[in-house]
Design a protein around this motif. Structure first.
Motif, mmCIF file in Angstrom:
data_model
loop_
_atom_site.group_PDB
_atom_site.id
_atom_site.type_symbol
_atom_site.label_atom_id
_atom_site.label_comp_id
_atom_site.label_asym_id
_atom_site.label_seq_id
_atom_site.Cartn_x
_atom_site.Cartn_y
_atom_site.Cartn_z
ATOM 1 N N TYR A 1 0.817 -1.220 0.000
ATOM 2 C CA TYR A 1 0.000 0.000 0.000
ATOM 3 C C TYR A 1 0.850 1.268 0.000
ATOM 4 O O TYR A 1 0.345 2.362 -0.292
ATOM 5 N N THR A 2 2.147 1.132 0.310
ATOM 6 C CA THR A 2 3.004 2.333 0.363
ATOM 7 C C THR A 2 3.555 2.712 -1.014
ATOM 8 O O THR A 2 4.170 3.766 -1.163
ATOM 9 N N ARG B 1 -7.375 -7.430 7.343
ATOM 10 C CA ARG B 1 -7.121 -7.814 5.941
ATOM 11 C C ARG B 1 -8.022 -8.957 5.475
ATOM 12 O O ARG B 1 -8.474 -8.961 4.335
ATOM 13 N N GLN C 1 -5.608 -3.838 2.667
ATOM 14 C CA GLN C 1 -4.998 -4.620 1.587
ATOM 15 C C GLN C 1 -5.652 -6.006 1.530
ATOM 16 O O GLN C 1 -5.673 -6.725 2.531
ATOM 17 N N ALA D 1 -5.954 0.133 -1.900
ATOM 18 C CA ALA D 1 -5.608 0.200 -0.482
ATOM 19 C C ALA D 1 -4.578 1.292 -0.215
ATOM 20 O O ALA D 1 -3.571 1.389 -0.909
ATOM 21 N N THR D 2 -4.858 2.093 0.785
ATOM 22 C CA THR D 2 -3.892 3.123 1.184
ATOM 23 C C THR D 2 -3.443 2.918 2.635
ATOM 24 O O THR D 2 -2.730 3.740 3.187
ATOM 25 N N THR D 3 -3.914 1.838 3.234
ATOM 26 C CA THR D 3 -3.491 1.505 4.599
ATOM 27 C C THR D 3 -3.207 0.003 4.665
ATOM 28 O O THR D 3 -3.661 -0.763 3.811
ATOM 29 N N GLU D 4 -2.495 -0.404 5.688
ATOM 30 C CA GLU D 4 -2.194 -1.837 5.864
ATOM 31 C C GLU D 4 -3.467 -2.661 5.981
ATOM 32 O O GLU D 4 -3.588 -3.739 5.423
#
Ligand SMILES: [Zn+2]
Length: 287
Positions: free
Chosen positions: A55-56, A207, A161, A155-158
């Motif tokens: 996501y990073t 998740r 995802q 997804a922009t966060t853990e």
């Protein structure tokens, strides 16, 4: 949900085979100049996938006709996949088939566990991550429904995802998180739900919920289960008439054990478990 072994193909070689088949010399040269960038992107992807940090990777939100990397537009980069890897008669078509068939030897889609493999899904979509268009680790065999029907959400966060069949083996196979319950309707129906083990970290718990939601598995599993329940009706009637309700329960329990040994988090495992512990179902609810 199933795991598959991550690809062994060299991202540089796959990219080179795709690009070398391009007739337009100017385009071919501009794409060839990106070889190192593609290798760096592939290496970064693999490292981040292993540490659950995909996501990073920053999305590329430029327009199709705008330069995405070096002197190449987003559309040209995406076409390396669409025209020069998927394209029939193209040399890279072999890599496409190898990823499609050898990565999923059972022919079943790893995202849902029951659909027939039909295409390669870009785990990180090529429209937003064009540098990963032909990176093997980003290409996952998939059924048509999982490929086209999944959420377009990125997804922009853990926590958000979805699961990656190449890299999330531990979450997918070690412990059960997919369950079901029998709904006492006529005919009976099955409702699926996610319940992660309580000792899991919060990110892993989130998740599995994201995966279940993104691929619309609650509805799709219920539909598969409805079909299976129809097939079971006659068999279970015979068990009950000949051997009694306990034999129905035992048959369903054995089915659940058979499935759990093959795939811990399959809809069949969850369904047979739920059926075997439902007194209502075993005592005639199956009719
Ligand atoms: Zn699928």
């Amino acid at each position: 949900m199933r795991v598959i072994v991550a690809p062994l193909e060299d991202p540089k070689e796959v990219y080179q085979v795709c690009v070398h088949s391009i007739a337009n010399e100017c385009l071919r040269n501009r794409l060839t100049a990106l070889e190192n960038d593609i290798c760096v992107a592939a290496s970064d992807y693999k490292q981040k996938a292993k540490t659950k940090k995909l996501y990073t990777i920053p999305p590329n939100n430029c327009e199709n006709e705008e330069i995405a990397l070096g002197q190449v537009t987003k559309k040209e980069l995406i076409n390396v996949y669409s025209s020069h890897m998927v394209g029939k008669e193209k040399p890279a078509r072999k890599a496409y088939y190898d990823l499609l068939l050898s990565r999923a030897p059972s022919g079943k889609c790893p995202f849902c566990g029951f659909g027939q493999v039909w295409t390669l899904d870009h785990y990180l979509p090529k429209t937003t991550y064009p540098q990963l268009s032909v990176v093997p680790s980003n290409l996952v065999p998939s059924c048509r429904d999982c490929n086209t029907g999944k959420s377009t959400f990125i997804a922009t966060t853990e926590n958000t995802q979805s699961l990656h069949p190449y890299f999330d083996h531990q979450i997918i196979t070690n412990e059960q998180w997919l369950f079901a319950k029998v709904i006492e309707t006529s005919p009976a129906t099955i409702q699926f739900y996610v319940k992660a083990p309580i000792d899991w970290d919060e990110i892993s718990k989130a998740r599995v919920h994201s995966h279940f939601k993104d691929f619309k598995l609650e509805l799709r599993y219920s539909l598969e289960a409805s079909d299976q329940l129809g097939c079971l009706r006659d068999t279970l009637s015979q068990y009950r008439d000949l051997l009694g309700t306990m034999a129905v329960k035992q048959h369903l329990f054995i089915e659940s054990q058979t499935h759990i040994r093959k795939h811990m988090n399959s809809w069949q495992t969850a369904m047979f478990q739920a059926l075997s512990v439902s007194d209502w179902y075993c005592d005639g609810g199956f009719q």
